[in-house]
Design a protein around this motif. Structure first.
Motif, PDB file in Angstrom:
ATOM      1  N   ASN A  93       1.074  -1.293   0.035  1.00  0.00           N
ATOM      2  CA  ASN A  93      -0.105  -0.206  -0.156  1.00  0.00           C
ATOM      3  C   ASN A  93       0.918   1.261  -0.090  1.00  0.00           C
ATOM      4  OD1 ASN A  93      -3.043  -0.725   0.479  1.00  0.00           O
ATOM      5  ND2 ASN A  93      -1.730  -1.988   1.725  1.00  0.00           N
ATOM      6  N   PHE A  94       2.033   1.061   0.632  1.00  0.00           N
ATOM      7  CA  PHE A  94       3.037   2.108   1.007  1.00  0.00           C
ATOM      8  C   PHE A  94       2.147   3.480   0.975  1.00  0.00           C
ATOM      9  CE2 PHE A  94       6.912   4.194   1.017  1.00  0.00           C
ATOM     10  CZ  PHE A  94       7.901   3.094   1.302  1.00  0.00           C
ATOM     11  N   SER A  95       1.431   3.396   2.213  1.00  0.00           N
ATOM     12  CA  SER A  95       0.849   4.791   2.793  1.00  0.00           C
ATOM     13  C   SER A  95       1.423   5.063   4.113  1.00  0.00           C
ATOM     14  CB  SER A  95      -0.774   4.592   2.715  1.00  0.00           C
ATOM     15  OG  SER A  95      -1.179   3.519   3.758  1.00  0.00           O
ATOM     16  N   VAL A  96       1.366   6.412   4.481  1.00  0.00           N
ATOM     17  CA  VAL A  96       1.784   6.775   5.654  1.00  0.00           C
ATOM     18  C   VAL A  96       0.951   5.988   6.830  1.00  0.00           C
ATOM     19  CG1 VAL A  96       1.608   8.724   7.382  1.00  0.00           C
ATOM     20  CG2 VAL A  96       2.398   9.167   5.103  1.00  0.00           C
ATOM     21  N   ARG A  97      -0.340   5.931   6.822  1.00  0.00           N
ATOM     22  CA  ARG A  97      -1.244   5.252   7.433  1.00  0.00           C
ATOM     23  C   ARG A  97      -0.620   3.751   7.917  1.00  0.00           C
ATOM     24  NH1 ARG A  97      -5.588   5.764   5.053  1.00  0.00           N
ATOM     25  NH2 ARG A  97      -6.485   7.470   6.250  1.00  0.00           N
ATOM     26  N   ASN A  98      -0.284   3.058   6.640  1.00  0.00           N
ATOM     27  CA  ASN A  98       0.120   1.609   7.105  1.00  0.00           C
ATOM     28  C   ASN A  98       1.544   1.467   7.790  1.00  0.00           C
ATOM     29  OD1 ASN A  98      -1.653   1.050   4.496  1.00  0.00           O
ATOM     30  ND2 ASN A  98      -1.391  -0.574   5.785  1.00  0.00           N
ATOM     31  N   TRP A  99       2.341   2.411   7.439  1.00  0.00           N
ATOM     32  CA  TRP A  99       3.618   2.725   8.180  1.00  0.00           C
ATOM     33  C   TRP A  99       3.652   2.997   9.531  1.00  0.00           C
ATOM     34  CZ3 TRP A  99       7.191  -0.567   6.622  1.00  0.00           C
ATOM     35  CH2 TRP A  99       7.438  -0.870   5.223  1.00  0.00           C
ATOM     36  N   GLN A 100       2.574   3.989   9.695  1.00  0.00           N
ATOM     37  CA  GLN A 100       2.530   4.347  11.080  1.00  0.00           C
ATOM     38  C   GLN A 100       2.168   3.202  12.008  1.00  0.00           C
ATOM     39  OE1 GLN A 100      -0.329   7.508  10.878  1.00  0.00           O
ATOM     40  NE2 GLN A 100       0.714   9.134  10.855  1.00  0.00           N
ATOM     41  N   TYR A 101       1.228   2.201  11.405  1.00  0.00           N
ATOM     42  CA  TYR A 101       0.776   1.080  12.334  1.00  0.00           C
ATOM     43  C   TYR A 101       2.077   0.268  12.660  1.00  0.00           C
ATOM     44  CZ  TYR A 101      -1.287  -3.335  13.238  1.00  0.00           C
ATOM     45  OH  TYR A 101      -1.379  -4.704  13.838  1.00  0.00           O
ATOM     46  N   VAL A 102       2.828   0.067  11.826  1.00  0.00           N
ATOM     47  CA  VAL A 102       4.056  -0.902  12.029  1.00  0.00           C
ATOM     48  C   VAL A 102       5.101  -0.226  12.983  1.00  0.00           C
ATOM     49  CG1 VAL A 102       6.136  -1.732  11.162  1.00  0.00           C
ATOM     50  CG2 VAL A 102       3.951  -1.917   9.724  1.00  0.00           C
ATOM     51  N   ILE A 103       5.338   1.148  12.849  1.00  0.00           N
ATOM     52  CA  ILE A 103       6.238   1.886  13.638  1.00  0.00           C
ATOM     53  C   ILE A 103       5.904   2.089  15.039  1.00  0.00           C
ATOM     54  CG2 ILE A 103       7.428   4.118  13.729  1.00  0.00           C
ATOM     55  CD1 ILE A 103       7.790   4.023  10.688  1.00  0.00           C
ATOM     56  N   LEU A 104       4.405   2.491  15.114  1.00  0.00           N
ATOM     57  CA  LEU A 104       3.817   2.816  16.364  1.00  0.00           C
ATOM     58  C   LEU A 104       3.975   1.559  17.308  1.00  0.00           C
ATOM     59  CD1 LEU A 104       0.770   5.063  15.641  1.00  0.00           C
ATOM     60  CD2 LEU A 104       2.945   5.715  16.728  1.00  0.00           C
ATOM     61  N   ASN A 105       3.705   0.301  16.578  1.00  0.00           N
ATOM     62  CA  ASN A 105       3.856  -0.875  17.472  1.00  0.00           C
ATOM     63  C   ASN A 105       5.333  -1.049  17.945  1.00  0.00           C
ATOM     64  OD1 ASN A 105       1.288  -2.778  17.745  1.00  0.00           O
ATOM     65  ND2 ASN A 105       1.226  -2.126  15.549  1.00  0.00           N
ATOM     66  N   ILE A 106       6.245  -0.478  17.348  1.00  0.00           N
ATOM     67  CA  ILE A 106       7.452  -0.546  17.904  1.00  0.00           C
ATOM     68  C   ILE A 106       7.763   0.503  18.785  1.00  0.00           C
ATOM     69  CG2 ILE A 106       9.911  -0.391  17.263  1.00  0.00           C
ATOM     70  CD1 ILE A 106       9.380  -1.403  14.611  1.00  0.00           C
ATOM     71  N   VAL A 107       7.181   1.930  18.360  1.00  0.00           N
ATOM     72  CA  VAL A 107       7.646   2.775  19.753  1.00  0.00           C
ATOM     73  C   VAL A 107       6.840   2.767  20.886  1.00  0.00           C
ATOM     74  CG1 VAL A 107       7.272   5.257  19.880  1.00  0.00           C
ATOM     75  CG2 VAL A 107       8.108   4.377  17.348  1.00  0.00           C
ATOM     76  N   MET A 108       5.580   1.938  20.672  1.00  0.00           N
ATOM     77  CA  MET A 108       4.695   1.809  21.719  1.00  0.00           C
ATOM     78  C   MET A 108       5.146   1.118  23.005  1.00  0.00           C
ATOM     79  SD  MET A 108       0.668   0.412  21.950  1.00  0.00           S
ATOM     80  CE  MET A 108       1.329  -1.174  21.221  1.00  0.00           C
ATOM     81  N   PHE A 109       6.402   0.393  22.543  1.00  0.00           N
ATOM     82  CA  PHE A 109       7.150  -0.403  23.771  1.00  0.00           C
ATOM     83  C   PHE A 109       8.668   0.059  24.124  1.00  0.00           C
ATOM     84  CE2 PHE A 109       3.436  -3.324  23.854  1.00  0.00           C
ATOM     85  CZ  PHE A 109       3.629  -4.503  24.876  1.00  0.00           C
ATOM     86  N   LEU A 110       9.008   1.306  23.460  1.00  0.00           N
ATOM     87  CA  LEU A 110      10.284   1.835  24.140  1.00  0.00           C
ATOM     88  C   LEU A 110      10.151   1.918  25.364  1.00  0.00           C
ATOM     89  CD1 LEU A 110      10.957   4.245  21.052  1.00  0.00           C
ATOM     90  CD2 LEU A 110      12.344   2.390  21.667  1.00  0.00           C
TER      91      LEU A 110
END
Length: 460
Positions: A93-110
């Motif tokens: 899809n290469f949309s900001v929305r999809n990449w936000q989902y991936v990155i936020l799942n990483i950042v959420m456990f920082l």
């Protein structure tokens, strides 16, 4: 889940978390000073650092619970054990929305990885922090699965644990820098550096691609072992000549706003108090009044949806003729291409369709649908007739090659196992990619387990 959504959820739960922490702190200090110190005459001093970190950790866990569990309604038990499936979906899809989902799942456990080594020396051992990260995310995913409050996803387990590891590395690197152990500090930053490098490679690779990615490319193949495929159409075996690739120019946020304001002004609607909400791909514009209006605008191609909110019970959908509809569309400043064909969908519901209409080096494709009412007005418009400009010609696969991909299960399908596919027709059509290119794709008109469906296969 977008960044805006997550931030909104965090704000919603912040007051609750803060109130809970304050009440817990009051209870803790009452028990410590009045009960332990005064009544029991305890001598152990309160560890200030551990206490502060503990309260911050509790607040963080409340936030995580709010984001992952309590903001969702129960739906159904679901599980996705595909590793990197969310990455593949984000790539396609290469949309900001999809990449936000991936990155936020990483950042959420920082924060978990940052706080645990500060809480107890035991967590300065990476094994303990990683185990805690796995245990927490596994608990969340398991709870989501059995309650239906979410999907058990293996990628979430991976991304959350990676976030905890990165957070752990940040804390430990600061500790090593404090003790002037610079090489060890760099070593602890390795997870962050490698993760940043991986994302950098992904984004650079995408930017160097001639065209964008297609969302119709599947995240995983369909299991075709038990599937019966019946082909009711002849497939040419020869190579096709090159076919055109087209492109649409996306709108900036400012250009979208100017379009919407001009659109409303065409209808003599005051736009001085227009309300704007947006994410990376869509703008939502609304004007309050009697009646109120809202317009969803897609930045990628300029398509939009207009709704007119009215409350008169005596106004109902009404059939009319094409001339009345065209006159009403002129009030909105909308002119239809000559090739647009009108279809009557239901009481007061009409749709014009322009199917791959070529004029010079342009291609006009899409639909425009409206709802007409008994007060002789159109109150809903969905406009997706787009004009694309030719950019180049590209050789494509044969129909047989595309059909071979279908037989291999390389197509987008999200509804479980397939027993039978009957292919009734195949045509070359177009699909918008993530960079705004209108790419040729094969459309296999099919009956899948009794339902009419279209299977799309990239043609380039």
């Amino acid at each position: 889940m977008t960044a805006e959504t997550v931030l909104s959820i965090i704000r919603d739960h912040f007051t609750t978390a803060l109130f809970f922490i304050i009440m817990l702190a009051l209870l803790f200090f009452i028990l410590y000073f009045l009960v332990y110190k005064k009544l029991l005459r305890g001598t152990t001093n309160l560890p200030i650092k551990v206490t502060i970190v503990s309260f911050v950790l509790i607040g963080y866990l409340i936030m995580v619970s709010g984001v992952t569990i309590f903001n969702r309604g129960a739906q159904f038990e679901a599980m996705d054990l595909t590793l990197f499936g969310s990455y593949i979906e984000a790539w396609n899809n290469f949309s900001v929305r999809n990449w936000q989902y991936v990155i936020l799942n990483i950042v959420m456990f920082l924060p978990l990885g940052i706080l645990l080594p500060l809480l107890h020396d035991r967590f300065k051992n990476a094994v303990w922090t990683i185990a805690a990260g796995i245990l927490l995310t596994l608990s969340i995913e398991t709870f989501q699965y059995f309650t239906g409050f979410g999907v058990f996803e293996f990628d979430d387990l991976f991304n959350n644990t990676l976030g905890a590891i990165i957070g752990y590395g940040l804390t430990m690197s600061v500790m090593k820098l404090w003790n002037k152990r610079f090489l060890q500090a760099v070593g602890y930053l390795t997870p962050l550096l490698l993760t940043s490098l991986a994302f950098g490679i992904i984004f650079v690779t995408y930017s160097l691609k001639e065209f964008g990615n297609l969302s119709i490319v599947p995240n995983k193949k369909v299991d075709m072992i038990e599937t019966t495929v019946i082909l009711d159409v002849m497939l040419e075996g020869e190579n096709h000549l090159p076919v055109p690739v087209y492109k649409v120019t996306p709108y900036s946020e400012q250009e979208a706003r100017e379009f919407v304001e001009s659109f409303f002004e065409q209808m003599d609607i005051d736009t001085s108090d227009i309300d704007v909400n947006r994410d990376a791909e869509t703008g939502f514009f609304s004007v309050q009044g009697e009646p109120s209006y809202s317009l969803w605008f897609e930045f990628k191609d300029g398509s939009y949806t207009l709704n007119n909110y009215f409350f008169e019970e005596n106004i109902q959908p009404l059939d009319t003729d094409e001339s009345n509809l065209l006159n009403e569309l002129n009030r909105f400043g909308i002119t239809l291409p000559d090739a647009a064909e009108l279809n009557h969908l239901g009481m007061g519901e009409y749709e014009w369709r322009t199917h791959l209409y070529k004029t010079g080096d342009q291609l006009i494709d899409g639909t425009l649908s409206v709802e007409y009412f008994s007060d002789d007005t159109i109150k809903s418009i969905v406009q997706s007739i787009i004009t694309y400009d030719k950019v180049t010609d590209k050789p494509i696969k044969t129909k047989q090659q595309a059909f071979n991909q279908l037989m291999d299960g390389s197509f987008d399908w999200a509804y479980g196992d397939i027993n039978k596919i009957e292919v009734k027709d195949v045509e070359l059509t177009y699909f918008l990619d993530s960079k705004g290119f209108y790419q040729p794709v094969y459309s296999f008109t099919s009956i899948i387990d009794g339902s009419d469906e279209k299977i799309l296969i990239p043609a380039i």
